[in-house]
Design a protein around this motif. Structure first.
Motif, mmCIF file in Angstrom:
data_model
loop_
_atom_site.group_PDB
_atom_site.id
_atom_site.type_symbol
_atom_site.label_atom_id
_atom_site.label_comp_id
_atom_site.label_asym_id
_atom_site.label_seq_id
_atom_site.Cartn_x
_atom_site.Cartn_y
_atom_site.Cartn_z
ATOM 1 N N GLY A 138 0.810 -1.211 0.000
ATOM 2 C CA GLY A 138 0.000 0.000 0.000
ATOM 3 C C GLY A 138 0.842 1.258 0.000
ATOM 4 N N ASN A 139 0.321 2.298 -0.667
ATOM 5 C CA ASN A 139 1.031 3.568 -0.764
ATOM 6 C C ASN A 139 0.439 4.653 0.132
ATOM 7 N N LEU A 140 -0.523 4.277 0.961
ATOM 8 C CA LEU A 140 -1.112 5.233 1.888
ATOM 9 C C LEU A 140 -0.498 5.029 3.271
ATOM 10 N N TRP A 141 0.177 6.073 3.752
ATOM 11 C CA TRP A 141 0.836 6.037 5.060
ATOM 12 C C TRP A 141 0.178 7.073 5.953
ATOM 13 N N PHE A 142 -0.141 6.680 7.185
ATOM 14 C CA PHE A 142 -0.848 7.577 8.092
ATOM 15 C C PHE A 142 -0.173 7.631 9.451
ATOM 16 N N TYR A 143 -0.058 8.831 9.965
ATOM 17 C CA TYR A 143 0.313 8.963 11.375
ATOM 18 C C TYR A 143 -0.909 9.453 12.121
ATOM 19 N N ALA A 144 -1.341 8.650 13.059
ATOM 20 C CA ALA A 144 -2.565 8.972 13.796
ATOM 21 C C ALA A 144 -2.380 8.553 15.247
ATOM 22 N N GLY A 145 -1.669 9.383 16.005
ATOM 23 C CA GLY A 145 -1.373 9.071 17.387
ATOM 24 C C GLY A 145 0.122 9.092 17.604
ATOM 25 N N GLU A 146 0.542 9.497 18.770
ATOM 26 C CA GLU A 146 1.969 9.677 19.034
ATOM 27 C C GLU A 146 2.523 8.461 19.761
ATOM 28 N N GLY A 179 5.840 13.942 10.195
ATOM 29 C CA GLY A 179 5.841 14.306 8.782
ATOM 30 C C GLY A 179 6.191 13.124 7.902
ATOM 31 N N ILE A 180 5.651 13.117 6.671
ATOM 32 C CA ILE A 180 5.909 12.046 5.710
ATOM 33 C C ILE A 180 6.132 12.678 4.339
ATOM 34 N N SER A 181 7.162 12.227 3.625
ATOM 35 C CA SER A 181 7.418 12.723 2.279
ATOM 36 C C SER A 181 8.007 11.591 1.439
ATOM 37 N N THR A 182 7.625 11.523 0.169
ATOM 38 C CA THR A 182 8.108 10.471 -0.739
ATOM 39 C C THR A 182 8.993 11.088 -1.808
ATOM 40 N N ASP A 183 10.176 10.513 -2.022
ATOM 41 C CA ASP A 183 11.099 11.093 -2.997
ATOM 42 C C ASP A 183 10.850 10.543 -4.403
ATOM 43 N N LYS A 184 11.689 10.952 -5.353
ATOM 44 C CA LYS A 184 11.499 10.597 -6.764
ATOM 45 C C LYS A 184 11.637 9.101 -7.009
ATOM 46 N N VAL A 188 10.082 6.312 1.000
ATOM 47 C CA VAL A 188 9.266 7.067 1.945
ATOM 48 C C VAL A 188 10.142 7.551 3.097
ATOM 49 N N TRP A 189 10.085 8.875 3.365
ATOM 50 C CA TRP A 189 10.838 9.478 4.462
ATOM 51 C C TRP A 189 9.856 9.845 5.561
ATOM 52 N N ILE A 190 10.126 9.358 6.764
ATOM 53 C CA ILE A 190 9.197 9.506 7.875
ATOM 54 C C ILE A 190 9.902 10.230 9.020
ATOM 55 N N ALA A 191 9.402 11.410 9.339
ATOM 56 C CA ALA A 191 9.965 12.198 10.434
ATOM 57 C C ALA A 191 9.250 11.848 11.732
ATOM 58 N N SER A 224 9.216 18.229 10.720
ATOM 59 C CA SER A 224 8.835 18.254 9.303
ATOM 60 C C SER A 224 9.931 17.641 8.447
ATOM 61 N N VAL A 225 9.533 17.164 7.255
ATOM 62 C CA VAL A 225 10.498 16.612 6.309
ATOM 63 C C VAL A 225 9.978 16.846 4.892
ATOM 64 N N LEU A 226 10.889 17.110 3.963
ATOM 65 C CA LEU A 226 10.534 17.279 2.550
ATOM 66 C C LEU A 226 11.596 16.652 1.666
ATOM 67 N N ALA A 227 11.162 15.777 0.757
ATOM 68 C CA ALA A 227 12.021 15.272 -0.315
ATOM 69 C C ALA A 227 11.734 16.144 -1.530
ATOM 70 N N ASP A 228 12.705 16.969 -1.955
ATOM 71 C CA ASP A 228 12.430 17.933 -3.014
ATOM 72 C C ASP A 228 12.672 17.348 -4.408
ATOM 73 N N SER A 229 12.462 18.164 -5.435
ATOM 74 C CA SER A 229 12.557 17.709 -6.827
ATOM 75 C C SER A 229 13.984 17.374 -7.240
ATOM 76 N N LYS A 230 14.960 17.838 -6.492
ATOM 77 C CA LYS A 230 16.371 17.569 -6.801
ATOM 78 C C LYS A 230 16.893 16.342 -6.045
ATOM 79 N N GLY A 231 16.040 15.700 -5.264
ATOM 80 C CA GLY A 231 16.465 14.525 -4.514
ATOM 81 C C GLY A 231 17.035 14.842 -3.146
ATOM 82 N N ARG A 232 17.018 16.102 -2.741
ATOM 83 C CA ARG A 232 17.519 16.488 -1.426
ATOM 84 C C ARG A 232 16.449 16.241 -0.360
#
Length: 358
Positions: A138-146, A179-184, A188-191, A224-232
């Motif tokens: 599955g491609n749906l990732w959820f954070y719901a609770g600490e 935070g969750i971000s997916t790169d190119k 999946v990057w999970i903060a 927070s986390v961000l995978a940007d368009s340049k792969g950073r």
């Protein structure tokens, strides 16, 4: 003579009726225009803060509040949904859409899907059987609770996956997802508060103090986390600012840019009359990339920062707001950058300054 008088009287009556009819048409037209303007100028009613912004495949906007539920805006009408309508909780953490057009709303206490005007609840059970990362799909990732894992939805079940912890950590450290971000490359990057995790479909990698090249006294508190368009990979911390991972290189971005500035004391309405706030780039709760490749950071105290690849520019969203804190930054389908404020309301960047959009 009487005939002439009657004729004149008849012409007068007809003229008067025609004039009244024209006036009625004019008034009706004014009413319609005013009604349309009212709809267009109607604004978002949330006041507790905008924690999530999302535009779906139909162009509708979704706004998640800090404690007032979620709102859908179709271009004409704002529709609000709370726990009274079936939401798991009124604090909204994120909103996304799957390939079938179903909207997924992550709350502080579980997940809701929205489809065909109906809300469906998915409880995230932390005490459920601990599954292996590679046995789920599955491609749906959820954070719901600490807690200390993340939820992955396979289309039927909400599967809870526990993070592999870094070595030599404080057992009281929290690994709640922030935070969750997916790169190119679909990694999946999970903060989390205490570490950054990445998952490539086979392996889970852990980034703690050592891999992030931090000093011993620099405390990880990732928001927070961000995978940007340049792969950073941009990592926003609450306290030590931004960490930048680019390939095999990892740098303390805020420190290198000279933006880790000692906190300053300000007058406030607190009991002692003073409070401390940072004026640099060091409490970063949201990161986004705009259409031109600029990276935007939202700081808890100092407003927003734009990085153009060479220099940083600091902006104040609206001086009239009680707080400049931004919970979320979102690039919509029109390439407009939207900012969800902790003080309520959504602002857009017009190229030079900020206008209230919702």
């Amino acid at each position: 003579m009487n005939i002439k008088i009657e004729l004149i009287y008849l012409i007068f009556i007809l003229t008067l009726n025609f004039s009244c009819s024209e006036n009625k048409k004019s008034v009706k037209g004014a009413d319609n225009s005013e009604f349309v303007r009212t709809l267009e100028n109607d604004t978002l009613k949330f006041t507790s803060g905008i924690r999530a912004i999302f535009q779906d495949s139909k162009g509708n906007y979704w706004f998640g509040s800090h404690n007032e539920g979620v709102c859908n805006y179709d271009g004409k009408t704002f529709k609000y949904y709370t726990t009274n309508d079936g939401l798991q909780d009124n604090q909204i953490r994120s909103i996304q859409e799957d390939k079938n057009g179903i909207i997924w709303i992550v709350t502080a206490r579980g997940v809701n899907s929205y489809h065909g005007g109906k809300l469906t609840s998915y409880t995230t059970e932390f005490n459920s059987p601990k599954l292996d990362w590679n046995t789920t799909t599955g491609n749906l990732w959820f954070y719901a609770g600490e807690e200390d894992g993340i939820n992955r939805f396979d289309g039927i079940n909400m599967n809870y996956l526990v993070f592999p912890k870094p070595d030599n950590i404080d057992p009281y450290n929290s690994f709640g997802v922030t935070g969750i971000s997916t790169d190119k490359e679909e990694r999946v990057w999970i903060a989390t508060y205490s570490a950054l995790f990445s998952y490539d479909g086979e392996l889970v990698d852990v980034f703690g103090h050592e891999k992030l090249n931090l000093e011993e006294n620099e405390q990880i508190h990732i928001r927070s986390v961000l995978a940007d368009s340049k792969g950073r990979i941009w990592i926003g911390n609450n306290g030590i600012g931004v960490i930048l991972k680019s390939g095999d290189s990892t740098i303390h971005f805020s420190k290198e840019k000279g933006k880790l500035i000692p906190m300053q004391e300000f007058k406030s309405n607190t009991q002692n009359g003073h409070t401390t706030k940072n004026i640099g780039l060091q409490s970063v709760f949201a990161i986004e990339e705009d259409n031109e490749g600029n990276i935007w950071f939202a700081d808890r105290d100092s407003g927003v920062w734009k990085y153009n690849g060479e220099s940083l520019t600091n902006f104040t969203i609206d001086e009239k707001l009680k707080s400049q804190m931004v919970w979320d930054i979102y690039l919509d389908k029109n390439k407009t950058l939207l900012f969800g404020m902790a003080d309520g309301g959504v602002y857009k960047f017009n190229g030079q300054s900020f206008d209230k959009r919702f």
